[in-house]
Design a protein around this motif. Structure first.
Motif, mmCIF file in Angstrom:
data_model
loop_
_atom_site.group_PDB
_atom_site.id
_atom_site.type_symbol
_atom_site.label_atom_id
_atom_site.label_comp_id
_atom_site.label_asym_id
_atom_site.label_seq_id
_atom_site.Cartn_x
_atom_site.Cartn_y
_atom_site.Cartn_z
ATOM 1 N N SER A 1 26.674 25.830 34.008
ATOM 2 C CA SER A 1 26.588 27.291 33.944
ATOM 3 C C SER A 1 25.548 27.721 34.965
ATOM 4 N N LEU A 2 26.002 28.067 36.175
ATOM 5 C CA LEU A 2 25.037 28.413 37.228
ATOM 6 C C LEU A 2 25.576 29.408 38.255
ATOM 7 N N SER A 3 26.769 29.979 37.995
ATOM 8 C CA SER A 3 27.307 30.961 38.947
ATOM 9 C C SER A 3 26.750 32.346 38.652
ATOM 10 N N HIS A 4 27.168 33.312 39.477
ATOM 11 C CA HIS A 4 26.784 34.702 39.245
ATOM 12 C C HIS A 4 27.726 35.395 38.255
ATOM 13 N N GLY A 5 28.595 34.646 37.636
ATOM 14 C CA GLY A 5 29.517 35.192 36.637
ATOM 15 C C GLY A 5 30.956 34.788 36.867
ATOM 16 N N CYS A 6 31.278 34.423 38.111
ATOM 17 C CA CYS A 6 32.651 33.980 38.393
ATOM 18 C C CYS A 6 32.895 32.585 37.836
ATOM 19 N N ILE A 7 34.174 32.231 37.768
ATOM 20 C CA ILE A 7 34.576 30.910 37.293
ATOM 21 C C ILE A 7 34.925 30.042 38.503
ATOM 22 N N ARG A 8 34.066 29.072 38.790
ATOM 23 C CA ARG A 8 34.311 28.174 39.911
ATOM 24 C C ARG A 8 35.158 26.984 39.462
ATOM 25 N N LEU A 9 36.065 26.585 40.350
ATOM 26 C CA LEU A 9 36.959 25.458 40.083
ATOM 27 C C LEU A 9 37.014 24.556 41.303
ATOM 28 N N SER A 10 37.562 23.369 41.129
ATOM 29 C CA SER A 10 37.825 22.537 42.299
ATOM 30 C C SER A 10 38.793 23.278 43.206
ATOM 31 N N VAL A 11 38.805 22.919 44.481
ATOM 32 C CA VAL A 11 39.712 23.576 45.418
ATOM 33 C C VAL A 11 41.157 23.429 44.947
ATOM 34 N N GLU A 12 41.483 22.235 44.488
ATOM 35 C CA GLU A 12 42.856 21.975 44.031
ATOM 36 C C GLU A 12 43.236 22.872 42.861
ATOM 37 N N ASN A 13 42.346 22.981 41.859
ATOM 38 C CA ASN A 13 42.655 23.799 40.681
ATOM 39 C C ASN A 13 42.641 25.292 40.995
ATOM 40 N N ALA A 14 41.723 25.717 41.871
ATOM 41 C CA ALA A 14 41.703 27.122 42.265
ATOM 42 C C ALA A 14 43.007 27.503 42.969
ATOM 43 N N LYS A 15 43.484 26.612 43.803
ATOM 44 C CA LYS A 15 44.754 26.864 44.505
ATOM 45 C C LYS A 15 45.920 26.889 43.521
ATOM 46 N N TRP A 16 45.863 26.017 42.515
ATOM 47 C CA TRP A 16 46.953 25.987 41.516
ATOM 48 C C TRP A 16 47.038 27.335 40.800
ATOM 49 N N ILE A 17 45.902 27.873 40.352
ATOM 50 C CA ILE A 17 45.907 29.179 39.687
ATOM 51 C C ILE A 17 46.387 30.254 40.657
ATOM 52 N N TYR A 18 45.893 30.203 41.882
ATOM 53 C CA TYR A 18 46.287 31.169 42.920
ATOM 54 C C TYR A 18 47.805 31.147 43.135
ATOM 55 N N ASP A 19 48.406 29.972 43.140
ATOM 56 C CA ASP A 19 49.845 29.834 43.425
ATOM 57 C C ASP A 19 50.741 30.046 42.207
ATOM 58 N N ASN A 20 50.247 29.754 41.006
ATOM 59 C CA ASN A 20 51.126 29.682 39.840
ATOM 60 C C ASN A 20 50.896 30.731 38.754
ATOM 61 N N VAL A 21 49.723 31.305 38.688
ATOM 62 C CA VAL A 21 49.427 32.260 37.611
ATOM 63 C C VAL A 21 49.652 33.674 38.122
ATOM 64 N N ALA A 22 50.630 34.347 37.562
ATOM 65 C CA ALA A 22 51.026 35.675 38.044
ATOM 66 C C ALA A 22 50.083 36.764 37.562
ATOM 67 N N ASP A 23 50.117 37.888 38.278
ATOM 68 C CA ASP A 23 49.396 39.070 37.813
ATOM 69 C C ASP A 23 49.900 39.439 36.410
ATOM 70 N N LYS A 24 49.005 40.039 35.626
ATOM 71 C CA LYS A 24 49.243 40.464 34.239
ATOM 72 C C LYS A 24 49.160 39.300 33.242
ATOM 73 N N THR A 25 48.841 38.098 33.740
ATOM 74 C CA THR A 25 48.630 36.975 32.822
ATOM 75 C C THR A 25 47.343 37.216 32.042
ATOM 76 N N ALA A 26 47.374 36.968 30.746
ATOM 77 C CA ALA A 26 46.198 37.189 29.892
ATOM 78 C C ALA A 26 45.128 36.137 30.169
ATOM 79 N N VAL A 27 43.864 36.578 30.123
ATOM 80 C CA VAL A 27 42.708 35.695 30.281
ATOM 81 C C VAL A 27 41.772 35.930 29.100
ATOM 82 N N HIS A 28 41.551 34.892 28.319
ATOM 83 C CA HIS A 28 40.640 34.980 27.164
ATOM 84 C C HIS A 28 39.380 34.180 27.506
ATOM 85 N N VAL A 29 38.213 34.846 27.428
ATOM 86 C CA VAL A 29 36.942 34.195 27.736
ATOM 87 C C VAL A 29 36.047 34.249 26.499
ATOM 88 N N ASN A 30 35.543 33.085 26.082
ATOM 89 C CA ASN A 30 34.607 33.076 24.956
ATOM 90 C C ASN A 30 33.426 32.177 25.271
#
Length: 273
Positions: free
Chosen positions: A244-273
């Protein structure tokens, strides 16, 4: 005259009796019902025969490993029981006779008699299977989460994990899990329920000193994005995940960030707890 009428009456009764006996519908087919297909030694094997006909009698024979071991002569009982004391393959045959002497025969299904019925041991769940069940229970039952798409994202900041589910409400199945870095104590990641809104290939910091790949916005200035690169996007300057050391964003590996970028569509629900 009376005597003659009596004789005629007797003759008609005899003819009727004879004709009804001669032309009774003959027995045509039979079937045996077996109570069980596997039985333990010491128990009774139970069989029952079914057929249509008049004044039927039944002759039962029981076979063990294809050899006749007992025969019960004709009787009125269409049921048969036999105590088994040793292992083997048993079945019965029956001859069914109607009042005119017509006979049909049939055999039962085979019954495997064993000393102890083998019970498959209960499958022991792996730690991974238990974890998946727990995660799916949380989104499906505990929180009853919904999404406008066929995917759902859960960010667990306590464990620094991102879970992606696929399916629909109450039937979400875990698709991917990713180690992440979330906001530090002074700039924590926002908590609640949000939706994916937009995306871009790069995120550039306010100072312009660092960049991150594959930003996906889910609320205000909060994004999913990759680990940090230098200002030119060439060299990795911070690859730390699981903290836990970012300014609030969720950092991921390059591979996983690209996967979300390519596969998760707009309007997809995000639950943060």
């Amino acid at each position: 005259m009376i005597k003659f009428k009596s004789c005629v009456l007797y003759l008609l009764v005899f003819i009727f009796f004879l004709s009804s006996t001669s032309y009774a519908e003959p027995i045509m087919s039979a079937q045996i019902v077996t109570e069980k297909e596997t039985e333990l030694t010491g128990n009774l094997l139970k069989f029952k025969a079914f057929s249509k006909g008049s004044k039927l009698t039944y002759k039962w024979s029981i076979l063990k490993d294809s050899y006749v071991i007992y025969t019960k002569e004709y009787s009125n009982s269409n049921a048969f029981e036999y105590p088994v004391t040793c292992e083997g393959v048993y079945y019965v045959g029956v001859s069914i006779k109607d009042r005119n002497g017509n006979i049909v025969t049939c055999e039962s299904k085979k019954v495997n008699v064993v000393n102890k019925i083998k019970v498959e041991p209960a499958k022991v769940k792996t730690a991974e299977e238990i974890e998946i069940e727990s995660l799916q229970k949380y989104v499906n039952k505990t929180k009853n989460l919904t999404s406008q798409t066929d995917r759902l994202i859960w960010v667990n900041t306590e464990k620094n994990m991102v879970y992606v589910f696929k399916g629909k409400a109450k039937e979400w199945k875990l698709e991917k899990k990713m180690v992440c870095t979330d906001g530090k104590a002074s700039t924590p990641t926002v908590k609640g329920n949000f939706t994916v809104k937009s995306r871009a290939p790069w995120l550039i910091s306010y100072s312009g000193k660092v960049r991150a790949k594959y930003k996906v916005n889910f609320y205000g200035n909060y994004y999913f994005h990759s680990i940090l690169f230098d200002s030119k996007g060439k060299k990795i300057v911070d690859s730390r995940l699981g903290k836990s050391l970012s300014h609030g964003c969720i950092r991921l590996s390059v591979e996983n960030a690209k996967w979300i970028y390519d596969n998760v569509a707009d309007k997809t629900a995000v639950h943060v707890n």
